[in-house]
Write a protein that holds these residues in place. Structure first.
Motif, short mmCIF file in Angstrom:
data_model
loop_
_atom_site.label_atom_id
_atom_site.label_comp_id
_atom_site.label_asym_id
_atom_site.label_seq_id
_atom_site.Cartn_x
_atom_site.Cartn_y
_atom_site.Cartn_z
N PRO A 140 -40.69 34.32 25.16
CA PRO A 140 -41.80 35.08 25.72
C PRO A 140 -43.19 34.57 25.31
O PRO A 140 -44.17 34.87 26.00
CB PRO A 140 -41.57 36.51 25.19
CG PRO A 140 -40.58 36.38 24.08
CD PRO A 140 -39.79 35.13 24.34
N ARG A 141 -43.27 33.81 24.22
CA ARG A 141 -44.60 33.31 23.81
C ARG A 141 -44.72 31.78 23.93
O ARG A 141 -45.55 31.19 23.25
CB ARG A 141 -44.93 33.79 22.39
CG ARG A 141 -45.39 35.26 22.36
CD ARG A 141 -45.93 35.66 21.00
NE ARG A 141 -44.96 35.44 19.96
CZ ARG A 141 -43.95 36.24 19.67
NH1 ARG A 141 -43.80 37.36 20.34
NH2 ARG A 141 -43.11 35.95 18.71
N ILE A 142 -43.87 31.20 24.78
CA ILE A 142 -44.04 29.76 25.06
C ILE A 142 -44.18 29.59 26.57
O ILE A 142 -43.35 30.07 27.33
CB ILE A 142 -42.82 28.94 24.58
CG1 ILE A 142 -42.63 29.10 23.07
CG2 ILE A 142 -43.02 27.46 24.92
CD1 ILE A 142 -41.45 28.35 22.48
N GLU A 143 -45.25 28.93 26.99
CA GLU A 143 -45.37 28.62 28.42
C GLU A 143 -45.41 27.12 28.60
O GLU A 143 -46.05 26.40 27.84
CB GLU A 143 -46.58 29.31 29.04
CG GLU A 143 -47.87 29.07 28.34
CD GLU A 143 -49.01 29.83 29.01
OE1 GLU A 143 -49.84 29.17 29.62
OE2 GLU A 143 -49.04 31.08 28.94
N CYS A 144 -44.67 26.65 29.60
CA CYS A 144 -44.53 25.21 29.80
C CYS A 144 -45.19 24.79 31.12
O CYS A 144 -44.97 25.42 32.14
CB CYS A 144 -43.06 24.83 29.83
SG CYS A 144 -42.24 25.18 28.26
N HIS A 145 -46.01 23.76 31.03
CA HIS A 145 -46.71 23.26 32.22
C HIS A 145 -46.34 21.81 32.41
O HIS A 145 -46.39 21.03 31.46
CB HIS A 145 -48.22 23.37 32.03
CG HIS A 145 -48.67 24.77 31.82
ND1 HIS A 145 -49.02 25.61 32.85
CD2 HIS A 145 -48.79 25.50 30.67
CE1 HIS A 145 -49.37 26.79 32.35
NE2 HIS A 145 -49.22 26.75 31.03
#
Ligand SMILES: NC(=O)c1ccc[n+]([C@@H]2O[C@H](COP(=O)([O-])OP(=O)(O)OC[C@H]3O[C@@H](n4cnc5c(N)ncnc54)[C@H](O)[C@@H]3O)[C@@H](O)[C@H]2O)c1
Length: 242
Positions: free
Chosen positions: A51-56
């Motif tokens: 929930p606290r990692i976003e991948c771009h």
């Protein structure tokens, strides 16, 4: 003294974080309560479930794409506290036969990509008068290696770049340090070091570390405990089998 790293409410940008050392750091940072924003050319579906990692999906040699992603991250989270610039490539070629496009690609990713990432985060860190940047060097920056001239040159340049940047942004209370991670078992390491040869030598002597072995030194460099800037930290010979 017992201390632990607390990243609650803070935001880390990590390039090359889809796997290897960057992914281990993203996980640890998120576990410490922070948000990790990963920029990588590869997808990381498992990591992105946190929930606290976003991948771009971003090629860091593309300056516009890096700026756009950082700007979206700041709009969403309101801040960037730290940058760990880990994305790099390490193709193997002899100097005499190297395709000019390969030379340019290595510098575009390993060197330009770090420069664009720093440029993209600096205005936000400057306005906050706070920030920590960590750049990855390599032992090859100092010792070189046959068939790795472009990679070694890019890493050597990064050491000089990080020191210069550290001097420039010290008055803004932004720290810039370089890490030499040592010999770590990752995809890049395995591609660059086929079984046998040096790999076997390291296995028998210093041992080969894991990505998690680099997380502690990285979190330290991001923490308030690390008051230094323009420094290089060498995480080497974590254990010896001799
Ligand atoms: N593993 C080692 O022994 C070792 C030793 C010295 C230095 N390093 C450095 O540590 C850092 C992390 O490497 P690692 O060993 O975890 O490697 P890795 O191959 O596991 O991770 C590197 C990541 O960078 C990404 N990447 C490559 N090109 C990119 C681009 N153009 N844009 C965005 N992302 C891109 C890859 O997809 C990959 O996820 C690198 O800078 C590497 O040079 C590693």
């Amino acid at each position: 003294m017992k201390t632990s790293f607390d990243a609650h409410g803070e935001v880390l940008l990590v390039t090359g974080g889809a796997q290897g050392i960057g992914a281990a750091l993203a996980r640890a940072y998120a576990e410490a309560g922070g948000t990790a924003v990963v920029l990588d050319v590869a997808d990381a579906p498992e990591l992105a479930q946190h929930p606290r990692i976003e991948c771009h999906r971003v090629d860091i040699s593309d300056r516009d794409a890096v700026f756009e992603t950082v700007s979206r991250a700041v709009n969403r989270h309101g801040r960037i506290d730290a940058l760990v610039a880990g994305a790099a490539i390490q193709p193997r070629s002899n100097v005499a036969d190297m395709d000019p496009d390969e030379w340019r690609r290595v510098l575009a990713v390993n060197l330009d990509g770090v420069v664009w990432s720093c440029q993209a985060v600096l205005p936000h860190m400057r306005s906050a008068r706070s920030g920590a940047i960590v750049v990855f060097a390599s032992g090859l920056a100092l010792h070189g290696r046959a068939q790795a001239s472009a990679y070694a040159a890019s890493k050597g340049a990064l050491v000089a770049y990080a020191k210069s940047l550290a001097s420039e942004v010290a008055e803004d209370r932004i720290r810039v340090n370089t890490i030499f991670p040592g010999v770590i078992d990752t995809a890049q390491f395995r591609d660059a070091n086929p079984a046998g040869g040096e790999r076997e030598h390291w296995q028998k002597t210093t041992g080969i570390g894991t990505s998690e072995d680099v997380v502690g030194p990285l979190l330290y460099l991001l923490s308030d405990a690390a008051t230094m800037t323009g420094s290089t930290l060498t995480r080497d010979r974590a254990f010896s089998k001799e």
